[in-house]
Each structure stands twice: as C-alpha cells, then as structure tokens.
Enzyme design. Structure first.
Site, PDB file in Angstrom:
ATOM      1  N   ASP A   7       0.809  -1.216   0.000  1.00  0.00           N
ATOM      2  CA  ASP A   7       0.000   0.000   0.000  1.00  0.00           C
ATOM      3  C   ASP A   7       0.850   1.277   0.000  1.00  0.00           C
ATOM      4  O   ASP A   7       2.017   1.254   0.401  1.00  0.00           O
ATOM      5  CB  ASP A   7      -0.875   0.036   1.260  1.00  0.00           C
ATOM      6  CG  ASP A   7      -2.044  -0.937   1.195  1.00  0.00           C
ATOM      7  OD1 ASP A   7      -2.061  -1.789   0.299  1.00  0.00           O
ATOM      8  OD2 ASP A   7      -2.926  -0.837   2.063  1.00  0.00           O
ATOM      9  N   ASP A   8       0.207   2.352  -0.396  1.00  0.00           N
ATOM     10  CA  ASP A   8       0.683   3.740  -0.229  1.00  0.00           C
ATOM     11  C   ASP A   8       1.680   4.219  -1.286  1.00  0.00           C
ATOM     12  O   ASP A   8       2.097   5.369  -1.264  1.00  0.00           O
ATOM     13  CB  ASP A   8       1.291   4.012   1.163  1.00  0.00           C
ATOM     14  CG  ASP A   8       0.301   3.825   2.292  1.00  0.00           C
ATOM     15  OD1 ASP A   8      -0.849   3.422   2.019  1.00  0.00           O
ATOM     16  OD2 ASP A   8       0.669   4.061   3.447  1.00  0.00           O
ATOM     17  N   HIS A  66      -6.061   3.295  -3.687  1.00  0.00           N
ATOM     18  CA  HIS A  66      -5.915   3.515  -2.240  1.00  0.00           C
ATOM     19  C   HIS A  66      -6.181   4.986  -1.920  1.00  0.00           C
ATOM     20  O   HIS A  66      -5.609   5.535  -0.991  1.00  0.00           O
ATOM     21  CB  HIS A  66      -4.509   3.082  -1.815  1.00  0.00           C
ATOM     22  CG  HIS A  66      -4.330   2.886  -0.341  1.00  0.00           C
ATOM     23  ND1 HIS A  66      -5.202   2.160   0.451  1.00  0.00           N
ATOM     24  CD2 HIS A  66      -3.353   3.310   0.515  1.00  0.00           C
ATOM     25  CE1 HIS A  66      -4.763   2.155   1.704  1.00  0.00           C
ATOM     26  NE2 HIS A  66      -3.652   2.861   1.777  1.00  0.00           N
ATOM     27  N   HIS A  71      -5.073   9.599   0.972  1.00  0.00           N
ATOM     28  CA  HIS A  71      -5.057   8.759   2.175  1.00  0.00           C
ATOM     29  C   HIS A  71      -5.832   9.333   3.371  1.00  0.00           C
ATOM     30  O   HIS A  71      -5.364   9.274   4.511  1.00  0.00           O
ATOM     31  CB  HIS A  71      -3.592   8.480   2.582  1.00  0.00           C
ATOM     32  CG  HIS A  71      -3.401   7.137   3.224  1.00  0.00           C
ATOM     33  ND1 HIS A  71      -3.569   6.931   4.575  1.00  0.00           N
ATOM     34  CD2 HIS A  71      -3.051   5.934   2.713  1.00  0.00           C
ATOM     35  CE1 HIS A  71      -3.312   5.668   4.858  1.00  0.00           C
ATOM     36  NE2 HIS A  71      -3.007   5.036   3.742  1.00  0.00           N
ATOM     37  N   TYR A  93      -6.148   3.027   6.219  1.00  0.00           N
ATOM     38  CA  TYR A  93      -6.257   2.591   7.626  1.00  0.00           C
ATOM     39  C   TYR A  93      -7.276   1.459   7.783  1.00  0.00           C
ATOM     40  O   TYR A  93      -7.632   1.102   8.906  1.00  0.00           O
ATOM     41  CB  TYR A  93      -6.656   3.752   8.554  1.00  0.00           C
ATOM     42  CG  TYR A  93      -5.917   5.045   8.274  1.00  0.00           C
ATOM     43  CD1 TYR A  93      -4.571   5.183   8.638  1.00  0.00           C
ATOM     44  CD2 TYR A  93      -6.541   6.111   7.627  1.00  0.00           C
ATOM     45  CE1 TYR A  93      -3.885   6.350   8.361  1.00  0.00           C
ATOM     46  CE2 TYR A  93      -5.864   7.285   7.358  1.00  0.00           C
ATOM     47  CZ  TYR A  93      -4.543   7.409   7.727  1.00  0.00           C
ATOM     48  OH  TYR A  93      -3.872   8.568   7.457  1.00  0.00           O
ATOM     49  N   HIS A 147       3.855  -2.395   2.985  1.00  0.00           N
ATOM     50  CA  HIS A 147       3.989  -1.069   2.358  1.00  0.00           C
ATOM     51  C   HIS A 147       5.295  -0.993   1.574  1.00  0.00           C
ATOM     52  O   HIS A 147       6.374  -1.184   2.162  1.00  0.00           O
ATOM     53  CB  HIS A 147       3.959   0.026   3.424  1.00  0.00           C
ATOM     54  CG  HIS A 147       2.660   0.089   4.161  1.00  0.00           C
ATOM     55  ND1 HIS A 147       2.373  -0.740   5.225  1.00  0.00           N
ATOM     56  CD2 HIS A 147       1.557   0.857   3.964  1.00  0.00           C
ATOM     57  CE1 HIS A 147       1.147  -0.478   5.656  1.00  0.00           C
ATOM     58  NE2 HIS A 147       0.619   0.481   4.906  1.00  0.00           N
TER      59      HIS A 147
HETATM   60 NI    NI Z   1      -2.430   3.118   3.442  1.00  0.00          NI
END
Ligand code: NI
Length: 242
Positions: free
Chosen positions: A55-56, A105, A109, A146, A199
């Site tokens: 993710d991210d 995503h 965020h 989250y 991540h």
């Molecule tokens: Ni995230």
C-alpha cells in the site's frame, strides 16, 4: 516457480522435432497472451496461494521491489495513492507491464468514513483517472486507508466500479521498520489464500523481500495477485473481500 507455459512450450518442441527450435518457442508476450497471463499458470484451488499486497506507493524504493518480484517470478497487488501515481507514472506503467495488479488507495489517504459523499468520490475518481491515464485501465479493486470503511464507503467505491479489499494479516511494517521483525511477522501471518498487507514505501520491507520471498516459496506458497486468489471469480463492485 516454473510456469505451466514453459512446460507446454518444451513439450510442444519435443513433439515437433522437424521444426527448428526457435520456430516452436513463441516469444514471451505471445505465450502470455495464449495462456491468459500469469494467473493461468497457477491454480489456487490446487496449490497453496498467498497474496502479497503493498500500500501507499509508488515510492522511492518501489522500483527495487519490482526488480525483486520480477527476478523471483512473483506477482503482487499494489494499492496506489493517486498523488503518488502522478509523481511516479513510470513505475505504475512498469507494474502493469510486469503483470502486477493495481488497486485504488485514494488520492491523499484520508479516513473515508469522516468525509462527505462527494469528497469520497473525488478521492476515488481522481485516483481511477490517474491510473487509467498511465495504464489504460482503471482499477477494479480498492483498499480504504487505515482499513477504515463502512457501508457508505463500500457503496461509493462500488459506484466507481470497485470491490473493497481488506486483508487477513497486517504486518505493521511501517511501525516495525526492522527487516528481521517484518520477516518474522509475515511468516507468522502467512496462510493458504491469505492476503498480507505491507507497504512498498517502507525501505525495510523492500530490503527484506528477496529473502522473504525465498522462504515463502520454500514453505510451498505460490505468490499471486488478489484476483488470482479468487480462481476466476470476479468481485462485484461494492463487494468486500476477504
Ligand atoms: Ni495506506
């Protein structure tokens, strides 16, 4: 992991000895198209599968991660932030070209349940557009930042054509920031048809990946995309998995 495609090509070559070897071995892109890509080479109904998800990103170390995955023949799923797609489009293009799955995503965020409908839709839509602009295809999967979500968020993601993907195990790699600890947690969380959250913006995660992938394979796991886990079933927009 040797693909069934390679075995098939070798068998075909053995069956057609009269032809020059190069004529019986199709180029990799042709073979991938013929057999429907990487997903067709692993049947998760028959073998032990696990989906690694990141993710991210994309982040500064994502290129290194992609090289690790390519060298080990592993496909993963990346849940990208729209603003990072805009910053690093070449990496997103490479992800798609190398057979990884790309999910949404959000753009920046936020915790989605705290937002108004229009704000949520803007976060999702801008990211869909950014990915589609680079890869030619908008994501069908979405992961809420989250893991914070509710029925309203899932429905709005559904309106944008996406199913919601959560996880069976989260590593908290962003907090651990330690290669040995991340490795130990992933090995503890790994289970058949599991979805592991990591991540690619955590450098220690990227650094431990070659050894981790090697160990997971040794334990019999086939590392596949989230969609490959589904064995051909397509998630409906708005649906949540797992
Ligand atoms: Ni995230």
């Amino acid at each position: 992991m040797f693909s069934r495609g390679l075995v098939t090509a070798a068998m075909t070559a053995a069956l057609l000895p009269a032809f020059p070897a190069h004529a019986t071995l199709p180029a990799p892109p042709a073979r991938a198209a013929l057999h429907g890509g990487a997903a067709a080479t692993v049947d998760c109904a028959k073998v032990k599968c696990l989906a690694l998800t990141f993710d991210d990103g994309p982040g500064a170390a994502t290129g290194t991660l992609l090289t690790t995955l390519r060298k080990s023949g592993v496909k993963a799923t990346f849940f990208l932030m729209g603003k990072h797609v805009e910053e690093r489009p070449a990496l997103v293009k490479r992800m798609a070209a190398e057979g990884h799955e790309i999910g949404n995503h959000t753009w920046s965020h936020p915790s989605l349940p705290t937002l108004f409908d229009e704000e949520i839709t803007t976060e999702l839509k801008a990211t869909q557009d950014a990915v589609a602009q680079v890869t030619g295809r908008a994501p069908r999967l979405f992961r809420p930042p989250y893991g914070q979500t509710d029925d309203r968020v899932a429905a709005l993601a559904g309106d944008e054509g996406m199913a919601q993907v959560l996880w069976t195990g989260t590593t908290l790699d962003w907090k651990l920031r330690d290669e040995k600890k991340i490795r130990a947690v992933v090995l503890k969380l790994a289970r058949r048809d599991g979805v592991i959250l990591m991540h690619d913006v955590v450098p220690q995660t990227v650094r431990v990946m070659p050894a981790l992938v090697k160990e997971l394979k040794k334990r019999g796991y086939h590392l596949v995309t989230v969609s490959a886990l589904l064995q051909g079933r397509r998630l409906a927009p708005g649906e949540t998995y797992p």
